[in-house]
Design an enzyme around this catalytic site. Structure first.
Site, PDB file in Angstrom:
ATOM      1  N   ASP A  97       0.927  -1.237  -0.170  1.00 33.40           N
ATOM      2  CA  ASP A  97      -0.023   0.093  -0.204  1.00 33.40           C
ATOM      3  C   ASP A  97       0.873   1.350  -0.202  1.00 33.40           C
ATOM      4  OD1 ASP A  97      -3.078   0.714   0.792  1.00 33.40           O
ATOM      5  OD2 ASP A  97      -1.847   2.239   1.323  1.00 33.40           O
ATOM      6  N   ASN A 105      -2.595  12.913  -3.530  1.00 39.46           N
ATOM      7  CA  ASN A 105      -3.609  13.426  -4.291  1.00 39.46           C
ATOM      8  C   ASN A 105      -4.406  14.513  -4.028  1.00 39.46           C
ATOM      9  OD1 ASN A 105      -4.500  11.554  -6.423  1.00 39.46           O
ATOM     10  ND2 ASN A 105      -5.824  10.161  -5.362  1.00 39.46           N
ATOM     11  N   ASP A 114      -3.297   9.671 -10.403  1.00 39.72           N
ATOM     12  CA  ASP A 114      -3.163   8.257 -11.577  1.00 39.72           C
ATOM     13  C   ASP A 114      -1.931   8.142 -12.072  1.00 39.72           C
ATOM     14  OD1 ASP A 114      -5.926   8.199 -10.906  1.00 39.72           O
ATOM     15  OD2 ASP A 114      -6.647   8.834 -12.920  1.00 39.72           O
ATOM     16  N   GLU A 140      -4.857   2.307  -3.959  1.00 40.70           N
ATOM     17  CA  GLU A 140      -3.620   2.358  -4.110  1.00 40.70           C
ATOM     18  C   GLU A 140      -2.798   1.146  -3.450  1.00 40.70           C
ATOM     19  OE1 GLU A 140      -4.675   4.679  -0.573  1.00 40.70           O
ATOM     20  OE2 GLU A 140      -5.534   4.301  -2.176  1.00 40.70           O
TER      21      GLU A 140
END
Length: 214
Positions: A97, A105, A114, A140
């Site tokens: 992760d 983000n 992305d 993620e």
């Protein structure tokens, strides 16, 4: 098997059946017409196979990163564990992760997020061996299936991944849970649950890798 060759094979079979039913042509003009029709039929079979390949690629692989989707990854893991039971070799699973991804983000926007996920997927694929498999579990979270690899080999690969992430991804690190068959789990489901649980424990510390002990 590649669907393009299946399509061509079916097309050839259709042509052979048609010739068997109708008989071989004798006139030159008819022979030319049949040859052209056969070429068109074979080309159509090839194009149909190409389309089927594209559909399979879309169904099996994550549209953003290109790695396996979780359902297909789990299917592959189940098959691999069954084979490992028969041939008696270890299989190790990494659950990974990205730490601070939400913060990234929020600061840089979803398009950059992305792009970062694509970079991460590329790092994973470059860090593992050709026989290993990378998948996206969701968001993620990513997974790596290591064939014929025990825990020590997996640790080396995990450290390589973490180092690459530190060097390549802005302020983002990776937390990893590691579990191996048959030492830590007897089935693919148990292995998945254990590695996933360890990954969440690792995330509490961030940039951490935790290995199953039993």
């Amino acid at each position: 098997m590649d669907s393009r060759w299946i399509g061509m094979g079916v097309s050839c079979l259709i042509i052979m059946i048609w010739l068997f039913v109708c008989g071989l042509p004798t006139e030159l003009s008819t022979v030319s017409f049949v040859a052209l029709a056969a070429m068109i039929q074979i080309a159509a079979g090839y194009r149909l196979g190409t389309y089927v390949n594209r559909l399979r690629q879309m169904a099996y692989h994550d549209s953003l990163t290109g790695v396996l989707v979780n359902r297909r990854f789990l299917d592959k893991l189940i098959r691999e564990i069954k084979l490992a039971k028969i041939q008696q070799y270890p299989v190790t699973l990494l659950f990974i992760d990205l730490d601070n991804f939400k913060k990234f983000n929020d600061c840089h926007g979803h398009m950059e997020g992305d792009r970062l996920l694509c970079q991460f997927a590329a790092i994973l694929q470059a860090s593992v061996r050709s026989q290993d498999t990378v998948g996206r579990w969701g968001g993620e979270e990513f997974v790596v299936l290591l064939k014929h690899a025990d825990t020590q080999q997996a640790l080396a690969i995990g450290e390589r991944i973490q180092n690459q992430v530190r060097q390549s991804l802005s302020g983002v690190t990776a937390s990893i849970g590691v579990a191996s068959y048959p030492h830590h789990a007897a089935t693919a489901e148990e292995l998945t649950h254990k590695a996933d649980t360890l990954m969440y424990e690792a995330k509490k510390q961030k940039d951490c890798m935790i290995v199953a002990t039993h």
